[in-house]
Write an enzyme that holds these catalytic residues in place. Structure first.
Site, PDB file in Angstrom:
ATOM      1  N   THR A   8      95.161 122.389  90.350  1.00 36.36           N
ATOM      2  CA  THR A   8      95.501 122.382  89.124  1.00 36.36           C
ATOM      3  C   THR A   8      97.070 122.335  89.128  1.00 36.36           C
ATOM      4  OG1 THR A   8      95.781 124.101  87.164  1.00 36.36           O
ATOM      5  CG2 THR A   8      95.935 124.970  89.449  1.00 36.36           C
ATOM      6  N   ASP A  70      88.375 124.584  84.886  1.00 39.02           N
ATOM      7  CA  ASP A  70      88.422 124.042  83.468  1.00 39.02           C
ATOM      8  C   ASP A  70      88.200 125.303  82.903  1.00 39.02           C
ATOM      9  OD1 ASP A  70      89.203 121.685  82.088  1.00 39.02           O
ATOM     10  OD2 ASP A  70      87.651 122.110  80.975  1.00 39.02           O
TER      11      ASP A  70
HETATM   12  O1  LIG Z   1      93.903 120.920  84.175  1.00 37.24           O
HETATM   13  P1  LIG Z   1      94.702 121.757  84.995  1.00 37.24           P
HETATM   14  O2  LIG Z   1      95.747 121.160  85.649  1.00 37.24           O
HETATM   15  O3  LIG Z   1      94.141 122.865  85.620  1.00 37.24           O
HETATM   16  O4  LIG Z   1      95.710 122.616  83.835  1.00 37.24           O
HETATM   17  P2  LIG Z   1      95.306 122.576  82.225  1.00 37.24           P
HETATM   18  O5  LIG Z   1      96.619 123.335  81.629  1.00 37.24           O
HETATM   19  O6  LIG Z   1      95.199 121.399  81.692  1.00 37.24           O
HETATM   20  O7  LIG Z   1      93.931 123.636  82.139  1.00 37.24           O
HETATM   21  P3  LIG Z   1      92.737 123.137  81.203  1.00 37.24           P
HETATM   22  O8  LIG Z   1      92.453 121.745  81.238  1.00 37.24           O
HETATM   23  O9  LIG Z   1      91.553 124.103  82.002  1.00 37.24           O
HETATM   24  O10 LIG Z   1      93.012 123.931  79.807  1.00 37.24           O
HETATM   25  C1  LIG Z   1      92.869 125.218  79.784  1.00 37.24           C
HETATM   26  C2  LIG Z   1      93.636 125.739  78.817  1.00 37.24           C
HETATM   27  O11 LIG Z   1      93.004 127.112  78.285  1.00 37.24           O
HETATM   28  C3  LIG Z   1      93.850 127.950  78.174  1.00 37.24           C
HETATM   29  N1  LIG Z   1      93.575 129.123  79.270  1.00 37.24           N
HETATM   30  C4  LIG Z   1      92.671 128.967  80.233  1.00 37.24           C
HETATM   31  N2  LIG Z   1      92.855 130.216  80.874  1.00 37.24           N
HETATM   32  C5  LIG Z   1      93.536 130.999  80.347  1.00 37.24           C
HETATM   33  C6  LIG Z   1      93.747 132.425  80.500  1.00 37.24           C
HETATM   34  O12 LIG Z   1      93.323 133.068  81.591  1.00 37.24           O
HETATM   35  N3  LIG Z   1      94.603 132.823  79.548  1.00 37.24           N
HETATM   36  C7  LIG Z   1      95.088 132.331  78.775  1.00 37.24           C
HETATM   37  N4  LIG Z   1      94.759 130.890  78.510  1.00 37.24           N
HETATM   38  C8  LIG Z   1      93.964 130.279  79.075  1.00 37.24           C
HETATM   39  C9  LIG Z   1      95.282 127.716  78.371  1.00 37.24           C
HETATM   40  O13 LIG Z   1      96.187 127.469  77.325  1.00 37.24           O
HETATM   41  C10 LIG Z   1      94.973 126.128  79.239  1.00 37.24           C
HETATM   42  O14 LIG Z   1      95.975 125.260  78.859  1.00 37.24           O
HETATM   43 MG   LIG Z   2      93.575 120.229  82.011  1.00 33.12          MG
END
Ligand SMILES: O=P(O)(O)OP(=O)(O)OP(=O)(O)OC[C@H]1O[C@@H](n2cnc3c(O)ncnc32)[C@H](O)[C@@H]1O
Ligand SMILES: [Mg+2]
Length: 203
Positions: A8, A70
């Site tokens: 990540t 994800d």
């Molecule tokens: O793909 P990576 O590099 O892991 O990082 P990303 O930020 O792009 O991550 P995702 O594609 O999984 O998108 C998940 C989004 O959902 C939200 N999210 C996920 N888990 C969360 C949490 O525990 N609390 C609040 N928001 C969350 C957050 O805004 C993230 O940007």
């Molecule tokens: Mg992402």
């Protein structure tokens, strides 16, 4: 100390994995420590598919097993949006602030009883040597009318956890890590992780 790599680039996730894995006696490394790590395109239509895409691409690249996460927010009154588009809901800038504002404005006028939502987390554990394992976890909540709280990241300030009487961003790190979608997914992975690591050592 044993080390696990989380594929990540999200600082908020990285911090949560650090404390979740510290409790198991693991040190966590993330792609924030790998300056030239590729950006994997999240072209899947499910959280699981995207977790697998990220985990397998990075495991191949590093030649080492990794875990990818994800995750996102599913809002019932928005037919499940932002869903797999949670990170970029308000545009490519991936701004937490803009994303939360977009959800709040789309829910303007929607009564509390209809503001139900959940966080979803899919984890994929992949290695160049073994079949990928996926697990998932959720956390139920209600979308608030305005942001509140400084902890956590992403949509935490607008996600109200009824049992706690607080938004997810008002919970301490320890409290969130006991009940979060990520914690639940990791618990499901726990049972499979040991065997996976044993097989890994035997290769
Ligand atoms: O793909 P990576 O590099 O892991 O990082 P990303 O930020 O792009 O991550 P995702 O594609 O999984 O998108 C998940 C989004 O959902 C939200 N999210 C996920 N888990 C969360 C949490 O525990 N609390 C609040 N928001 C969350 C957050 O805004 C993230 O940007
Ligand atoms: Mg992402």
């Amino acid at each position: 100390m044993k080390t696990v790599i989380i594929a990540t680039k999200n600082k908020g996730k990285a911090k949560e994995f650090e404390s979740l894995f510290a409790a198991k006696g693991y040190e966590v490394k993330t792609l924030l420590d790998v300056p030239d790590a590729p950006d994997v395109e999240e072209t899947g239509t499910t959280f699981e598919a995207n977790a697998i895409l990220k985990a397998e691409a990075i495991a191949q690249q590093l030649g080492h097993f990794v875990i990818a996460d994800d995750s996102g927010l599913i809002v019932d009154a928005l037919d499940g949006r932002p869903g797999v588009y949670s990170a970029r809901y308000a545009g490519e800038a991936k701004s937490d602030e803009a994303n939360t504002q977009k959800v709040l404005s789309e829910l303007e006028g929607v009564p509390e009883a209809e503001r139900t939502a959940r966080f979803y987390c899919a984890l994929a554990l992949a290695s160049p040597n073994q079949e990928t394992i996926t697990v998932s976890g959720t956390m139920e909540g209600v979308i608030t009318e305005q942001p509140s709280g400084e902890n956590g990241f992403g949509y935490d300030p607008i996600f109200f956890v009824k049992d706690k009487g607080k938004t997810s961003a008002e919970l301490t790190k320890e409290q969130k890590n006991q009940i979060s979608h990520r914690a639940h997914a990791l618990k499901a992975l726990d049972e499979k992780l040991d065997l996976f690591l044993k097989r890994e050592e035997g290769m």
